[in-house]
Every structure is written in structure tokens, then in C-alpha cells.
Design a protein around this motif. Sequence first.
Motif, PDB file in Angstrom:
ATOM      1  N   VAL A  39       0.802  -1.068  -0.090  1.00  0.00           N
ATOM      2  CA  VAL A  39       0.000   0.179  -0.115  1.00  0.00           C
ATOM      3  C   VAL A  39       0.658   1.201   0.137  1.00  0.00           C
ATOM      4  N   TYR A  40       1.921   1.265   0.800  1.00  0.00           N
ATOM      5  CA  TYR A  40       2.579   2.567   0.794  1.00  0.00           C
ATOM      6  C   TYR A  40       3.508   2.917  -0.372  1.00  0.00           C
ATOM      7  N   ASN A  41       4.158   1.565  -1.253  1.00  0.00           N
ATOM      8  CA  ASN A  41       4.635   1.694  -2.314  1.00  0.00           C
ATOM      9  C   ASN A  41       3.713   2.088  -3.439  1.00  0.00           C
ATOM     10  N   ASP A  42       2.563   1.664  -3.298  1.00  0.00           N
ATOM     11  CA  ASP A  42       1.736   2.120  -4.366  1.00  0.00           C
ATOM     12  C   ASP A  42       1.200   3.576  -4.232  1.00  0.00           C
ATOM     13  N   LEU A  43       1.145   3.958  -2.911  1.00  0.00           N
ATOM     14  CA  LEU A  43       0.721   5.444  -2.863  1.00  0.00           C
ATOM     15  C   LEU A  43       2.019   6.316  -2.920  1.00  0.00           C
ATOM     16  N   LYS A  44       3.122   5.643  -3.178  1.00  0.00           N
ATOM     17  CA  LYS A  44       4.532   6.288  -3.019  1.00  0.00           C
ATOM     18  C   LYS A  44       4.401   7.226  -1.785  1.00  0.00           C
ATOM     19  N   VAL A  45       4.190   6.779  -0.811  1.00  0.00           N
ATOM     20  CA  VAL A  45       4.364   7.143   0.616  1.00  0.00           C
ATOM     21  C   VAL A  45       5.439   6.611   1.407  1.00  0.00           C
ATOM     22  N   GLU A  46       6.326   7.566   1.967  1.00  0.00           N
ATOM     23  CA  GLU A  46       7.162   7.206   2.872  1.00  0.00           C
ATOM     24  C   GLU A  46       7.041   7.441   4.285  1.00  0.00           C
ATOM     25  N   ASP A  47       6.835   6.451   4.752  1.00  0.00           N
ATOM     26  CA  ASP A  47       6.536   6.770   6.132  1.00  0.00           C
ATOM     27  C   ASP A  47       7.173   6.121   7.340  1.00  0.00           C
ATOM     28  N   ASP A  48       7.971   6.811   8.030  1.00  0.00           N
ATOM     29  CA  ASP A  48       8.865   6.272   9.362  1.00  0.00           C
ATOM     30  C   ASP A  48       7.962   5.367  10.213  1.00  0.00           C
ATOM     31  N   ASN A  49       6.639   5.337  10.217  1.00  0.00           N
ATOM     32  CA  ASN A  49       5.815   4.551  11.073  1.00  0.00           C
ATOM     33  C   ASN A  49       6.043   3.218  11.023  1.00  0.00           C
ATOM     34  N   LEU A  50       6.091   2.650   9.712  1.00  0.00           N
ATOM     35  CA  LEU A  50       6.413   1.040   9.550  1.00  0.00           C
ATOM     36  C   LEU A  50       7.550   0.551  10.074  1.00  0.00           C
ATOM     37  N   GLU A  51       8.777   1.738   9.822  1.00  0.00           N
ATOM     38  CA  GLU A  51       9.869   1.157  10.537  1.00  0.00           C
ATOM     39  C   GLU A  51       9.860   1.195  12.033  1.00  0.00           C
ATOM     40  N   MET A  52       9.097   2.317  12.542  1.00  0.00           N
ATOM     41  CA  MET A  52       8.860   2.331  14.068  1.00  0.00           C
ATOM     42  C   MET A  52       7.968   1.025  14.703  1.00  0.00           C
ATOM     43  N   ILE A  53       6.939   0.659  14.056  1.00  0.00           N
ATOM     44  CA  ILE A  53       6.154  -0.609  14.025  1.00  0.00           C
ATOM     45  C   ILE A  53       7.350  -1.760  14.027  1.00  0.00           C
ATOM     46  N   GLU A  54       8.290  -1.884  13.183  1.00  0.00           N
ATOM     47  CA  GLU A  54       9.003  -3.014  13.132  1.00  0.00           C
ATOM     48  C   GLU A  54       9.834  -3.146  14.259  1.00  0.00           C
ATOM     49  N   GLU A  55      10.506  -2.040  14.518  1.00  0.00           N
ATOM     50  CA  GLU A  55      11.505  -1.848  15.751  1.00  0.00           C
ATOM     51  C   GLU A  55      10.615  -2.541  16.915  1.00  0.00           C
ATOM     52  N   ARG A  56       9.402  -2.046  17.242  1.00  0.00           N
ATOM     53  CA  ARG A  56       8.631  -2.205  18.265  1.00  0.00           C
ATOM     54  C   ARG A  56       8.393  -3.840  18.234  1.00  0.00           C
ATOM     55  N   TYR A  57       8.070  -4.323  17.223  1.00  0.00           N
ATOM     56  CA  TYR A  57       7.743  -5.903  16.921  1.00  0.00           C
ATOM     57  C   TYR A  57       9.098  -6.739  17.457  1.00  0.00           C
ATOM     58  N   GLU A  58      10.204  -6.414  16.622  1.00  0.00           N
ATOM     59  CA  GLU A  58      11.358  -6.953  16.795  1.00  0.00           C
ATOM     60  C   GLU A  58      11.938  -6.941  18.373  1.00  0.00           C
ATOM     61  N   THR A  59      11.385  -5.840  19.033  1.00  0.00           N
ATOM     62  CA  THR A  59      11.931  -5.726  20.456  1.00  0.00           C
ATOM     63  C   THR A  59      11.100  -6.759  21.435  1.00  0.00           C
ATOM     64  N   ALA A  60       9.812  -6.786  20.951  1.00  0.00           N
ATOM     65  CA  ALA A  60       8.696  -7.710  21.817  1.00  0.00           C
ATOM     66  C   ALA A  60       8.894  -9.094  21.526  1.00  0.00           C
ATOM     67  N   VAL A  61       9.675  -9.522  20.094  1.00  0.00           N
ATOM     68  CA  VAL A  61       9.978 -10.755  20.015  1.00  0.00           C
ATOM     69  C   VAL A  61      11.289 -11.206  20.710  1.00  0.00           C
TER      70      VAL A  61
END
Length: 173
Positions: free
Chosen positions: A72-94
Motif C-alpha cells: 500500500v505504501y509503495n503504491d501510494l508512493k508514501v514514505e512513512d517512518d511509522n512502518l519502521e517504528m512498528i517493525e522496531e517495536r515488533y522486533e523488540t517484543a519478539v
Amino acid sequence: MKTKATLLIGTAVLALESCETKNYTEEDRITVTTNLENYVDSVESAVQMVPVHNWSLIDERYDSLDSRAEKVYNDLKVEDDNLEMIEERYETAVKNGKAQAENFERTADMHMNNVETWWDKTTADVEKGTKNTAEDIEDATQESLDWLEKNFDKLSDDTKKKYEEVTMKLQKD
């Protein structure tokens, strides 16, 4: 003639670009982001409540949600650090969840070993004619039995089986 061909090619390219429609909307972006955040929230909560998880299933679901969000982000050509922050939270939780699971398993093994050592020692006394009773249980062993009982649902199947065998034998004696 060359100018006419260039204009035709330019017009065709322009027509293709103007016909190119995005598959996703801003609402889709918000939805996929919210879904991913909610999933990470649930993983963070789950690892605090229960120490044992099927990490491959958890990773599989996260990867599916993350892949959809990236599309979705690529299709909309949107860069959002939010996905990176979510990924960091996920990796920390795991990472935290796996560390908690290892700690829980070490603690369960320690308590089970304590109970098994006591059981092996007292079983030798039974063979000599001394009967085991619940009153004969040492404080440390009782503490281990209590901990195992309290955390029974969280124990591995092997530890559950061992615990049940010991407690059944204690009840018989």
C-alpha cells in the motif's frame, strides 16, 4: 515526420501514465498501518502474559501484515517512518518474549529438577520401608511444587507430564 513520431510516443506515454490508477487509497494506508500496530500491540501483551509462543506463526502473521502495508505504501508512493517504528517495536517484543520464555523454561527446569531430586531421594527411603507422605516434603521442594502448580498451564508438555507423574505418586502414598 520525426517530430510527429516523437509527439505520438509522448502522447502514448502520457496517456499510459494518466490511465495508471493507484490500487489503494489513503484509507487503505491508515487501515494497514492500524492493523500492523494492533498486531504488534497484541504480541507485546501476549509475551507479558504467557511465556511460551509459537514464534513461527507469530512471525508469519506479522510478515503478512507488513507485506500488505508495504504494498500500500509503495503504491501510494508514501514514505512513512511509522512502518519502521512498528517493525522496531515488533522486533523488540519478539526479542523480549524469547528471553522471557528462556528464563521461564530455566525456572521451570530448576523447579522440576528440585522435585525430581527430592523424589529420587525419598523413593530410595520407600524401598527401605519408610513411607512418603505430603508432610515429608521439604520446604524448597514444596515451593517448587507450588510454583509448578501455579504455572502449570504455561509449562511445556514434557514438564507437565513429569509434574503430573510426581503429584500422582505423592497422592497414592
